[in-house]
Write a protein that holds these residues in place. Structure first.
Motif, PDB file in Angstrom:
ATOM      1  N   ASN A  31      18.450 -26.755  18.540  1.00  0.00           N
ATOM      2  CA  ASN A  31      19.057 -28.050  18.841  1.00  0.00           C
ATOM      3  C   ASN A  31      19.447 -28.776  17.562  1.00  0.00           C
ATOM      4  O   ASN A  31      19.471 -29.996  17.511  1.00  0.00           O
ATOM      5  CB  ASN A  31      18.090 -28.933  19.654  1.00  0.00           C
ATOM      6  N   GLY A  32      19.745 -27.992  16.522  1.00  0.00           N
ATOM      7  CA  GLY A  32      20.016 -28.586  15.215  1.00  0.00           C
ATOM      8  C   GLY A  32      21.468 -28.681  14.858  1.00  0.00           C
ATOM      9  O   GLY A  32      21.820 -28.733  13.676  1.00  0.00           O
ATOM     10  N   GLY A  33      22.323 -28.672  15.840  1.00  0.00           N
ATOM     11  CA  GLY A  33      23.743 -28.799  15.553  1.00  0.00           C
ATOM     12  C   GLY A  33      24.479 -27.489  15.461  1.00  0.00           C
ATOM     13  O   GLY A  33      25.709 -27.473  15.347  1.00  0.00           O
ATOM     14  N   VAL A  34      23.755 -26.363  15.482  1.00  0.00           N
ATOM     15  CA  VAL A  34      24.382 -25.044  15.499  1.00  0.00           C
ATOM     16  C   VAL A  34      24.100 -24.415  16.861  1.00  0.00           C
ATOM     17  O   VAL A  34      22.944 -24.180  17.216  1.00  0.00           O
ATOM     18  CB  VAL A  34      23.842 -24.139  14.374  1.00  0.00           C
ATOM     19  N   ALA A  35      25.138 -24.153  17.615  1.00  0.00           N
ATOM     20  CA  ALA A  35      24.980 -23.507  18.924  1.00  0.00           C
ATOM     21  C   ALA A  35      25.081 -22.005  18.729  1.00  0.00           C
ATOM     22  O   ALA A  35      26.125 -21.490  18.334  1.00  0.00           O
ATOM     23  CB  ALA A  35      26.062 -23.992  19.882  1.00  0.00           C
ATOM     24  N   TRP A  36      23.985 -21.302  18.979  1.00  0.00           N
ATOM     25  CA  TRP A  36      23.994 -19.863  18.762  1.00  0.00           C
ATOM     26  C   TRP A  36      23.250 -19.145  19.870  1.00  0.00           C
ATOM     27  O   TRP A  36      22.524 -19.754  20.658  1.00  0.00           O
ATOM     28  CB  TRP A  36      23.412 -19.523  17.394  1.00  0.00           C
ATOM     29  N   ALA A  37      23.466 -17.825  19.939  1.00  0.00           N
ATOM     30  CA  ALA A  37      22.854 -16.987  20.966  1.00  0.00           C
ATOM     31  C   ALA A  37      22.562 -15.621  20.385  1.00  0.00           C
ATOM     32  O   ALA A  37      23.154 -15.210  19.376  1.00  0.00           O
ATOM     33  CB  ALA A  37      23.777 -16.863  22.176  1.00  0.00           C
ATOM     34  N   MET A  38      21.626 -14.917  21.011  1.00  0.00           N
ATOM     35  CA  MET A  38      21.328 -13.537  20.647  1.00  0.00           C
ATOM     36  C   MET A  38      21.955 -12.616  21.689  1.00  0.00           C
ATOM     37  O   MET A  38      21.966 -12.919  22.886  1.00  0.00           O
ATOM     38  CB  MET A  38      19.823 -13.293  20.589  1.00  0.00           C
TER      39      MET A  38
END
Length: 411
Positions: A31-38
């Protein structure tokens, strides 16, 4: 078109992919401003990795197989940038990079396979230019510290000396920690392919294999022991030089040859001065010849693959990764004999600890800082696509330092 994710880490269940996911989670959270996924081929294994890293269930898990073109097309359409650690790329990489090139999705990998890269450049350039996808190979230890080290030194030369450096020597001074199992597996796959295809063998020996349409001057033979007058040290061959050298020349070509059409680049390991340095250099050259001969022998490759390479999920411990480091000296010379020196240092082992930070920050640099007016769609190197913007980001976030050092007075 709206993208759900800034970054998708493809191959997150592998050892290196897991480290990339861990770095993103530790540095940026969920939730730190970077939207990422594995992403990977097994939801069960992805869940295990997410749980083992202490990542909350709010991190999305995406399932796709490296051979399923339709699933990969759906996957990459959701991301601004795809990071892939699934190699050897010549065996497992084409479908994913094809999908990114056609979808307009930026792509970064850890590729140190120049034969495959030479094939992919003409294949991908047209689709990537049309879609806007930036395809950036070699975003790990091979070849970011070397590629960006030369870019940094040349920029400093223009500012300090007013002219570019016509020759640059990259000299590995310290390397504590090994290469990844993926790097070794890629090397073996490349040698096997070269044994079947004489044209590929010629590509591997060509320093300009990644600059189609351009042939530069004769480059140094870095396979033997030699005394380096610029470094005032004996030197021996460096195992990653064949890929790093090609990327440096491609960066130069993509930038429009600002360092001159006669630019020369050499990359070696420092072994010291005096008789001891000479002996170490000769031993290194001899050992390299023996290793190359053994790797060219099929049964030896089979034994290495079975017993020497890390198995899936294996690699150095966290303590080993954190204790690793590397230091590379770059020495350049102008046409009138003036010199400039720079040092690049990394704070973790090159194959894993530093590489996971390098590729993570390269992906974020593309996603957040490099617009398509600056770097349009196409097949790039880190040095040409991101250059000094990535240098700054790596110094701020990834434990690297770039600095001018111990420069003798210019005349």
């Amino acid at each position: 078109m709206h993208k759900t994710f800034d970054i998708i880490v493809f191959g997150a269940t592998g050892f290196t992919g897991r480290l990339v996911a861990e770095y993103l989670h530790t540095t940026y959270g969920t939730n730190g401003g970077v939207a990422w996924a594995m992403a990977g081929r097994s939801r069960e294994k992805l869940t295990q990795v997410r749980d083992s890293l202490g990542i909350g269930t709010d991190l999305p898990l995406l399932v796709a197989d490296a051979t399923d073109a339709q699933a990969l097309a759906q996957l990459v359409a959701q991301a601004r940038v795809v990071i892939t650690t699934v190699g050897p790329y010549q065996q497992h990489g084409q479908a994913l990079v094809d999908a990114c090139a056609h979808a307009g999705t930026d792509y970064v990998d850890l590729c140190g396979e120049p034969g495959w890269m030479a094939q992919m450049i003409p294949r991908l350039q047209g689709p990537a230019a049309a879609s806007g996808a930036r395809i950036v190979f070699s975003c790990g230890f091979d070849s970011i510290p070397f590629d960006l080290g030369v870019v940094y030194l040349q920029q400093e030369a223009l500012q300090r000396l007013g002219v570019p450096l016509v020759r640059v020597h990259g000299r590995v001074k310290v390397m504590k920690g090994g290469f990844s199992g993926g790097t070794a597996a890629s090397l073996i796959a490349t040698l096997e392919a070269a044994g079947r295809d004489p044209a590929l063998a010629r590509t591997l020996a060509d320093p300009f294999a990644l600059t189609p349409g351009f042939r530069g001057p004769h480059q140094p033979d870095d396979s033997a022991a030699a005394f380096d007058e610029l470094a005032q040290s004996w030197t021996g061959p460096f195992v990653m030089a064949p890929i790093n050298t090609k990327n440096v020349h491609r960066t130069h070509a993509l930038r429009g040859h600002p360092w001159g059409a006669d630019f020369v680049y050499s990359e070696r390991m420092l072994t010291g001065t005096g008789d001891g340095g000479e002996k170490r250099a000769k031993a290194l050259a001899r050992n390299t010849r023996v290793q190359n001969a053994l790797l060219g022998f099929g049964p030896t490759r089979a034994l290495i693959r079975r017993f020497a390479l890390p198995q899936p999920g294996q690699g150095p411990t966290q303590e080993q990764r954190e204790k690793g480091r590397y230091e590379v000296l770059f020495i350049g010379q102008t046409a009138d004999g003036r010199t400039l020196r720079a040092r690049v240092k990394g704070d973790r082992d090159p194959g894993y600890g530093s590489t996971c930070k390098l590729i993570g920050e390269a992906a974020l640099c593309l996603a957040r800082e490099i617009d398509r007016d600056m770097t349009p769609g196409g097949v790039w190197t880190p040095g040409a696509a991101m250059g000094l913007t990535l240098v700054r980001r790596l110094q701020e976030r990834a434990g690297l330092s770039f600095e001018i050092v111990n420069n003798p007075p210019t005349r």
